[in-house]
Design an enzyme around this catalytic site. Sequence first.
Site, mmCIF file in Angstrom:
data_model
loop_
_atom_site.group_PDB
_atom_site.id
_atom_site.type_symbol
_atom_site.label_atom_id
_atom_site.label_comp_id
_atom_site.label_asym_id
_atom_site.label_seq_id
_atom_site.Cartn_x
_atom_site.Cartn_y
_atom_site.Cartn_z
ATOM 1 C CD GLU A 96 -6.149 4.385 -1.354
ATOM 2 O OE1 GLU A 96 -7.168 4.503 -2.044
ATOM 3 O OE2 GLU A 96 -6.341 4.435 0.053
ATOM 4 C CE1 TYR A 135 -3.766 2.286 0.827
ATOM 5 C CE2 TYR A 135 -2.021 3.506 2.039
ATOM 6 C CZ TYR A 135 -3.253 3.582 1.505
ATOM 7 O OH TYR A 135 -4.049 4.816 1.529
#
Length: 397
Positions: free
Chosen positions: A207, A119
């Site tokens: 993101e 992530y």
Amino acid sequence: MNIHEYQAKQLLRSYGAPVSDGRVVLRAEEAKTAAGALDGPLWVVKAQIHAGGRGKGSFKESDAGEKGGIRLAKSVEEAADEAKKMLGKTLVTHQTGPSGKQVGRIYIEEGSDIERELYLALLVDRVSSRISFVCSTEGGMDIEEVAASTPEKILSFPVDPATGYQPFHGRRIAFALGLSGQQVKQCVKLMGILYNAFVEKDMEMLEINPLIVTDKGDLKVLDAKLGFDSNALYRQADVAELRDETEEDPKELQASKYDLNYIALDGEIGCMVNGAGLAMATMDIIKLYGAEPANFLDVGGGATKEKVTEAFKIITSDKNVKGILVNIFGGIMRCDVIAEGVIAAVKEVGLEVPLVVRLEGTNVEQGKTLINESGLNVIAADSLSDGAQKIVKEVKG
Ligand code: GDP
Ligand code: MN
């Protein structure tokens, strides 16, 4: 403003980020050509909506198939088939809410073999007032879940604006993610690319979930979500062009055309207020007296009669609105202008719910006279709490 994954990947590719080759499909007829232009043996077919959790989502229509919004295919035909099944259907994910979002675009991409899912995000950290990298080894899954159950697995690396991005930032992130060898170099380069793109394009949020290590040991951007600062769009014409209005709340879209600060909520009391602070206070006091606001609306300081009329129309077009509270503290905004706007709007669209008006400040007497002489069925209030109590009483009985 948000954009689609395929647009985000195009933008990041132009900065040199590693992404797979892909094609966007708007109509079913295009699906086969799009898939055929890409190399196998694996294709990924991805529903494009401005919401995450597509892989774990599900479609409302049964003929869209049982799988979610991200599908793997082993042939051009299969990829085209999956694209056709999803186009025009309604995808529900934990981010769309129960009504879901209609899929108008499909992205077909060359499939990757995944070794690890990581992530990575960039955001403006309001505590440190810095752009900050946020990363975790727990990629691919729900990051909110990771944050709630194992917050120590999410690491944050703020960047000093005086130095900007430095290779040591990239190395720290690489080590935090457990990368080694050539991956560290790739990470240092990729983080620099992302940081540059973030700053140059006035992003608010970037993101990548997941950022993957492929079976060959290379880093790749597998999913990408970008959010841009709407106040900077005037100098980001190429970004503004990527706007997909079908993804936005129709009421918010209409409000933005009239330069109104409007955010749709799901309560029952529509609010028309001037000033963001007063709007927040009005929402709070509605809650205090036991009801929920249907929207946040700041008509601004220099609102015209037309703007107020439009704002009122947007509020009344919301089927959830069971009552309206107009709360104006006229400083720059004049109370008589608000009154004229409200009267004009009611004449045009009618008034089917109770309306409480609290006016205070510049030209308050003229404003009150206009409303009293208009023949409208308005309940007058003297203060913020009086107004809130009156409208909650009307709505809740
Ligand atoms: P999201 O569900 O909206 O976050 O969509 P993503 O693009 O993140 O895809 C969800 C998941 O699908 C990823 O976490 C991967 O596990 C899987 N996936 C996406 N692309 C590929 C691919 O190219 N190959 C493989 N094997 N899996 C993929
Ligand atoms: Mn994702």
